[in-house]
Design a protein around this motif. Structure first.
Motif, mmCIF file in Angstrom:
data_model
loop_
_atom_site.group_PDB
_atom_site.id
_atom_site.type_symbol
_atom_site.label_atom_id
_atom_site.label_comp_id
_atom_site.label_asym_id
_atom_site.label_seq_id
_atom_site.Cartn_x
_atom_site.Cartn_y
_atom_site.Cartn_z
ATOM 1 N N PHE A 142 0.836 -1.207 0.000
ATOM 2 C CA PHE A 142 0.000 0.000 0.000
ATOM 3 C C PHE A 142 0.873 1.259 0.000
ATOM 4 O O PHE A 142 0.593 2.220 -0.732
ATOM 5 C CB PHE A 142 -0.925 -0.003 1.215
ATOM 6 N N LEU A 143 1.902 1.270 0.835
ATOM 7 C CA LEU A 143 2.783 2.440 0.901
ATOM 8 C C LEU A 143 3.489 2.685 -0.428
ATOM 9 O O LEU A 143 3.617 3.834 -0.869
ATOM 10 C CB LEU A 143 3.813 2.255 2.021
ATOM 11 N N GLU A 144 3.955 1.631 -1.051
ATOM 12 C CA GLU A 144 4.659 1.788 -2.322
ATOM 13 C C GLU A 144 3.744 2.348 -3.397
ATOM 14 O O GLU A 144 4.118 3.249 -4.155
ATOM 15 C CB GLU A 144 5.222 0.432 -2.747
ATOM 16 N N LEU A 145 2.532 1.837 -3.475
ATOM 17 C CA LEU A 145 1.577 2.340 -4.452
ATOM 18 C C LEU A 145 1.219 3.797 -4.183
ATOM 19 O O LEU A 145 1.148 4.613 -5.111
ATOM 20 C CB LEU A 145 0.320 1.471 -4.432
ATOM 21 N N PHE A 146 1.026 4.119 -2.926
ATOM 22 C CA PHE A 146 0.699 5.508 -2.571
ATOM 23 C C PHE A 146 1.843 6.446 -2.947
ATOM 24 O O PHE A 146 1.619 7.538 -3.489
ATOM 25 C CB PHE A 146 0.403 5.602 -1.080
ATOM 26 N N MET A 147 3.082 6.056 -2.659
ATOM 27 C CA MET A 147 4.234 6.899 -2.942
ATOM 28 C C MET A 147 4.388 7.152 -4.431
ATOM 29 O O MET A 147 4.681 8.270 -4.864
ATOM 30 C CB MET A 147 5.493 6.255 -2.375
ATOM 31 N N LYS A 148 4.162 6.130 -5.252
ATOM 32 C CA LYS A 148 4.316 6.299 -6.690
ATOM 33 C C LYS A 148 3.232 7.197 -7.274
ATOM 34 O O LYS A 148 3.511 8.074 -8.085
ATOM 35 C CB LYS A 148 4.297 4.928 -7.369
ATOM 36 N N VAL A 149 1.995 6.981 -6.847
ATOM 37 C CA VAL A 149 0.893 7.821 -7.337
ATOM 38 C C VAL A 149 1.072 9.258 -6.889
ATOM 39 O O VAL A 149 0.887 10.211 -7.657
ATOM 40 C CB VAL A 149 -0.461 7.269 -6.860
ATOM 41 N N ASN A 150 1.461 9.439 -5.630
ATOM 42 C CA ASN A 150 1.618 10.782 -5.084
ATOM 43 C C ASN A 150 2.773 11.517 -5.749
ATOM 44 O O ASN A 150 2.699 12.721 -6.020
ATOM 45 C CB ASN A 150 1.846 10.688 -3.579
ATOM 46 N N ALA A 151 3.884 10.809 -6.018
ATOM 47 C CA ALA A 151 5.049 11.448 -6.629
ATOM 48 C C ALA A 151 4.790 11.854 -8.064
ATOM 49 O O ALA A 151 5.437 12.770 -8.589
ATOM 50 C CB ALA A 151 6.254 10.507 -6.561
ATOM 51 N N ARG A 152 3.860 11.191 -8.723
ATOM 52 C CA ARG A 152 3.564 11.505 -10.127
ATOM 53 C C ARG A 152 2.510 12.587 -10.279
ATOM 54 O O ARG A 152 2.196 12.976 -11.405
ATOM 55 C CB ARG A 152 3.093 10.232 -10.845
ATOM 56 N N ASN A 153 1.943 13.066 -9.201
ATOM 57 C CA ASN A 153 0.924 14.108 -9.253
ATOM 58 C C ASN A 153 1.395 15.292 -8.424
ATOM 59 O O ASN A 153 1.437 15.228 -7.189
ATOM 60 C CB ASN A 153 -0.414 13.580 -8.711
ATOM 61 N N ILE A 154 1.743 16.383 -9.072
ATOM 62 C CA ILE A 154 2.315 17.541 -8.379
ATOM 63 C C ILE A 154 1.278 18.219 -7.494
ATOM 64 O O ILE A 154 1.635 18.919 -6.533
ATOM 65 C CB ILE A 154 2.900 18.531 -9.406
ATOM 66 N N GLN A 155 -0.021 18.032 -7.772
ATOM 67 C CA GLN A 155 -1.046 18.661 -6.938
ATOM 68 C C GLN A 155 -0.996 18.137 -5.510
ATOM 69 O O GLN A 155 -1.160 18.893 -4.555
ATOM 70 C CB GLN A 155 -2.428 18.410 -7.535
ATOM 71 N N TYR A 156 -0.771 16.846 -5.359
ATOM 72 C CA TYR A 156 -0.719 16.272 -4.027
ATOM 73 C C TYR A 156 0.511 16.777 -3.264
ATOM 74 O O TYR A 156 0.420 17.120 -2.081
ATOM 75 C CB TYR A 156 -0.672 14.743 -4.114
ATOM 76 N N ILE A 157 1.654 16.829 -3.939
ATOM 77 C CA ILE A 157 2.874 17.310 -3.290
ATOM 78 C C ILE A 157 2.731 18.775 -2.916
ATOM 79 O O ILE A 157 3.109 19.200 -1.815
ATOM 80 C CB ILE A 157 4.083 17.102 -4.218
ATOM 81 N N THR A 158 2.183 19.567 -3.837
ATOM 82 C CA THR A 158 1.994 20.993 -3.566
ATOM 83 C C THR A 158 1.069 21.217 -2.387
ATOM 84 O O THR A 158 1.308 22.095 -1.549
ATOM 85 C CB THR A 158 1.443 21.686 -4.820
ATOM 86 N N GLY A 159 -0.010 20.441 -2.299
ATOM 87 C CA GLY A 159 -0.943 20.598 -1.184
ATOM 88 C C GLY A 159 -0.291 20.345 0.158
ATOM 89 O O GLY A 159 -0.559 21.065 1.133
ATOM 90 N N TYR A 160 0.588 19.357 0.223
ATOM 91 C CA TYR A 160 1.272 19.045 1.480
ATOM 92 C C TYR A 160 2.163 20.202 1.917
ATOM 93 O O TYR A 160 2.136 20.642 3.077
ATOM 94 C CB TYR A 160 2.091 17.764 1.301
ATOM 95 N N PHE A 161 2.954 20.746 0.983
ATOM 96 C CA PHE A 161 3.851 21.840 1.331
ATOM 97 C C PHE A 161 3.094 23.148 1.570
ATOM 98 O O PHE A 161 3.573 24.019 2.303
ATOM 99 C CB PHE A 161 4.906 22.021 0.243
ATOM 100 N N GLN A 162 1.923 23.297 0.966
ATOM 101 C CA GLN A 162 1.114 24.483 1.249
ATOM 102 C C GLN A 162 0.636 24.481 2.689
ATOM 103 O O GLN A 162 0.630 25.527 3.348
ATOM 104 C CB GLN A 162 -0.079 24.530 0.289
ATOM 105 N N ILE A 163 0.219 23.330 3.179
ATOM 106 C CA ILE A 163 -0.221 23.243 4.578
ATOM 107 C C ILE A 163 0.927 23.594 5.515
ATOM 108 O O ILE A 163 0.760 24.372 6.468
ATOM 109 C CB ILE A 163 -0.754 21.832 4.873
ATOM 110 N N ILE A 164 2.115 23.048 5.244
ATOM 111 C CA ILE A 164 3.273 23.344 6.088
ATOM 112 C C ILE A 164 3.651 24.814 5.988
ATOM 113 O O ILE A 164 3.906 25.490 6.996
ATOM 114 C CB ILE A 164 4.467 22.459 5.689
#
Length: 392
Positions: A280-302
């Motif tokens: 599950f973690l591996e699949l989540f990491m790959k999907v998340n790394a390929r979508n910049i919206q998810y990464i951007t949302g995390y850093f926006q919160i921080i």
């Protein structure tokens, strides 16, 4: 029907559209139990500022007024309120189309003035009672703000608003740096009471904004750019709501025709140990790394939470923001995990497995650690800068 009447109809339609968007978000329960009490509390607090200034304002330097209004510059365009059908129907009446577009630009100028006046009402108790400036100086400050924002709006009107991603960042860096230099010079001129320089800057920048907007004002040859700007301004609120909500399905975006993605192109294994949790973690990491919206949302919160802990003066407000940011981060992680894995056709049938919950728990711990580190560094930086600069 003349150009002003047509513009009034378009403006009314735009405000009706924005009202429907906000109404879809703020239902009657939110309005009754949150909006109305918050409005009453805000009015009561604002009234108390005129009677007695809060203690935290004594730790706020006048320089922060310029920093806050620096954020006022970013947002909005000169709008002409054109629509796609205008290129067909109103092309038969060039004069009506041109008059409507001209009055739309004039309306944009007036709208920014009204918006600034509301901001001045908010800072008025501090401006007059704490910092000791008068109405004449407030008007000079308002002229500086408006002239700079009009220039930025004129420059943005020449850029392609439909371009996003790293290209927007690159094109915006020179504008950001130039605005910082000009605004810093304006601050020095203002605190030194150099009225002639302030007036000169205001008049010059206002003329520059007129020069920048003049090509769109004089003819109908730039209708496509006006259409792009109108679409962007009309939908920016709903786009923001969509980007913040994990429960709303995003519209599919166009990607380049690559044979393989940039990240994890060969889709190799991340974890050598093959367990349900690691799967599950591996699949989540790959999907998340390929979508910049998810990464951007995390850093926006921080980033937003860290900035709030530095900027907001009262300690109780800092703690409130940290708690709210932590709860929002936890909710965001759970929503993102369920969106990527819990709702996917291939993985949702395993959402009741132990590995599913174990993976989400481990992911939460991993993502919370950087959040705690950044917030701690923000608090340390806040204490350090106040010890070095006690006037802040």
């Amino acid at each position: 029907m003349n150009g002003i009447q047509l513009l009034c109809i378009r403006v009314k339609q735009n405000w009706t559209y924005q009202y429907k968007i906000m109404k879809s978000v703020v239902d009657w329960t939110v309005f009754v139990y949150f909006v109305i009490p918050l409005t009453v509390i805000t009015i009561a607090i604002y009234k108390s500022w005129w009677e007695e200034l809060p203690n935290w304002i004594h730790n706020i330097s006048f320089y922060w007024i310029f920093i806050v209004f620096f954020l006022f510059f970013w947002g909005n365009h000169f709008r002409t309120y054109v629509k796609e059908a205008d290129s067909i129907f109103l092309r038969k009446n060039e004069v009506l189309l041109l008059h409507m577009r001209r009055w739309g630009i004039i309306y944009s100028y007036i709208y920014e003035i009204v918006l600034l006046l509301f901001s001045f009402v908010f800072i008025a108790p501090f401006w007059f009672q704490h910092y000791g400036y008068n109405l004449h100086q407030l008007l000079l400050f308002g002229g500086l703000c408006l002239s700079i924002k009009w220039v930025i709006m004129g420059i943005k009107g020449k850029l392609n608003v439909e371009v996003t991603g790293w290209r927007t960042l690159i094109s915006g860096i020179p504008l950001l740096l130039g605005t910082i230099l000009v605004w810093s010079f304006c601050y020095q001129a203002f605190i030194n009471n150099q009225i002639a320089i302030i007036l000169g800057i205001t008049i010059t920048l206002t003329i520059v904004s007129i020069i920048l907007i003049w090509p769109r004002y004089k003819d109908n040859h730039r209708l496509e750019q006006d259409l792009a700007i109108d679409r962007f301004e009309k939908t920016k609120i709903i786009d923001m709501i969509f980007s913040l909500s994990m429960d709303i399905e995003k519209m599919p975006k166009r990607y380049s025709s690559r044979k393989s993605p940039v990240t994890f192109s060969k889709s190799g294994r991340i974890f050598n140990r093959r367990t349900p949790k690691n799967g599950f973690l591996e699949l989540f990491m790959k999907v998340n790394a390929r979508n910049i919206q998810y990464i951007t949302g995390y850093f926006q919160i921080i980033g937003i939470t860290s900035a709030a802990t530095i900027i907001l003066p009262p300690m109780w407000l800092k703690i409130t923001i940290i708690i709210a940011g932590s709860l929002f981060l936890l909710s965001w992680i759970n929503s993102l995990w369920d969106k990527i894995l819990g709702n996917h056709p291939f993985t949702k049938k395993y959402k009741n497995e132990e590995g599913y919950f174990a993976g989400r728990k481990q992911l939460t711990i991993v993502l919370v650690i950087p959040f705690v580190i950044f917030i701690s560094l923000s608090m340390i930086f806040n204490i350090w800068i106040r010890s070095k600069l006690p006037f802040i």
